[in-house]
Enzyme design. Structure first.
Site, short mmCIF file in Angstrom:
data_model
loop_
_atom_site.label_atom_id
_atom_site.label_comp_id
_atom_site.label_asym_id
_atom_site.label_seq_id
_atom_site.Cartn_x
_atom_site.Cartn_y
_atom_site.Cartn_z
N GLY A 20 0.82 -1.20 0.00
CA GLY A 20 0.00 0.00 0.00
C GLY A 20 0.85 1.25 0.00
O GLY A 20 0.49 2.28 0.59
N ALA A 21 1.99 1.20 -0.69
CA ALA A 21 2.97 2.29 -0.65
C ALA A 21 2.80 3.30 -1.78
O ALA A 21 3.63 4.19 -1.92
CB ALA A 21 4.39 1.71 -0.69
N SER A 47 0.35 5.47 -2.11
CA SER A 47 -0.34 6.69 -1.70
C SER A 47 -0.48 6.72 -0.19
O SER A 47 -0.19 5.74 0.50
CB SER A 47 -1.73 6.80 -2.36
N GLY A 48 -0.94 7.85 0.34
CA GLY A 48 -1.28 7.97 1.75
C GLY A 48 -0.17 7.62 2.71
O GLY A 48 0.99 8.01 2.53
N GLY A 90 1.32 4.78 3.35
CA GLY A 90 2.38 3.95 2.80
C GLY A 90 3.40 4.76 2.03
O GLY A 90 4.61 4.54 2.16
N SER A 142 -6.48 -0.23 12.92
CA SER A 142 -7.28 0.98 13.08
C SER A 142 -7.96 0.97 14.43
O SER A 142 -8.25 -0.10 14.98
CB SER A 142 -8.35 1.06 11.98
N TYR A 199 -15.32 -3.55 7.66
CA TYR A 199 -14.04 -2.88 7.88
C TYR A 199 -13.59 -3.04 9.34
O TYR A 199 -12.43 -3.40 9.60
CB TYR A 199 -14.16 -1.39 7.54
#
Length: 290
Positions: A20-21, A23-24, A26, A148, A175
């Site tokens: 997940g690198a 964007s955001g 990551g 989370s 989620y």
């Protein structure tokens, strides 16, 4: 007793895999860890964004869609071919999905993207992490799960991991369950890794102002009320990856920079964690080396 993550140190000799690198959180973590000297394997689903991040930090991009278990296996093969050592695996990929959708493998997209695919990748890379730990400074080889605070609202039902029963609620229930599964996975992994010099941690990055929510109303509301930047959200990941020591036993869950963080009651159920592990092995078609 509450403990806090120390500042990150230089990690010039470390190889760190971040999913997940593209964007955001990551992307911010990849940039920060590269500045600290790490060799970063940039893993993402979007080819253009993943290549852009890799190019920016002088790294190699790895493209994989976690809604496809075959793609995860191919990713693991590529990483094992390219990386003789892996000091840190940061399972950061994941998201929220507003519609109830099956993957090509037949599993709920939230369950597979946020738990099952990271479980499979970890299992396939674990022998390399264990090998790396034999020569590394004790405690510096780590597996990190981006969970989370929503885990506290989650409920894991072993005979309904695909979230078929109950209302979808714009993806909120699925989620929260997947983020609790991240914590359960981390705790069972830590138990299995005792005595190996490989540790495991999970963390809550905070409500990050990014595209992560994917249109989810509850995520967008949280971002509006208490949004932090991706760089701030990445701070726990960077510290867990690069701090010389982590002042909490393996298996802990950090709420941003402090542990222990708030978790659902089920997070303390060792039997549930073991059964989730067994069910994940069955669904992913893999046997753990530990």
């Amino acid at each position: 007793m509450t403990v806090f993550l120390p500042e990150p140190a230089r990690v010039d000799d470390h190889t760190i895999v971040i999913t997940g690198a593209s964007s955001g959180v990551g992307r911010a973590a990849a940039r920060a860890l590269s500045r600290l000297g790490a060799t970063v394997a940039v893993v993402g689903r979007n080819p253009e964004r993943t290549r852009a991040v890799a190019s920016e930090i002088g790294a190699k991009p790895y493209i994989a869609d976690f809604t496809d278990l075959g793609a995860v296996r191919s990713l693991a093969d590529e990483l094992l071919t390219d990386l003789p050592k892996i000091h840190v695996l940061a399972n950061n990929a994941g998201g929220t999905f507003t519609t109830r959708t099956p993957t090509k493998d037949g599993y709920d997209v939230t369950f597979q993207s946020n738990h099952l695919s990271p479980f499979l990748l970890t299992t396939l890379l674990l022998p390399r992490l264990l090998e790396t730990a034999q020569d590394a400074t004790p405690g510096t080889v780590r597996i990190i799960q981006t969970s989370s605070g929503a885990n506290a609202f989650g409920k894991v039902v072993l005979d309904d991991l695909d979230n078929h029963r109950g209302p979808w609620v714009n993806g909120f229930r699925a989620y929260c369950a997947s983020k609790l599964e991240n914590v359960l996975f981390t705790r069972e992994l830590a138990r299995r890794l005792r005595g190996t010099n490989v540790s495991a941690y999970a963390f809550h990055p905070g409500f990050v102002a990014s595209a992560f929510g994917g249109g989810s109303a509850f995520v967008e509301l949280g971002q509006k009320l208490a949004a932090i930047t991706p760089e701030e959200g990445a701070e726990p990941l960077v510290r867990l990856a690069a701090a010389t020591t982590v002042p909490a036993p393996s298996g802990n869950y950090f709420d941003r920079l402090k542990a222990p963080g708030r978790v659902a009651r089920q997070a303390n159920d060792g039997r549930l964690a073991a059964e989730l592990w067994a069910g994940s092995e069955l669904r992913a078609g893999v046997r753990s080396p530990v």
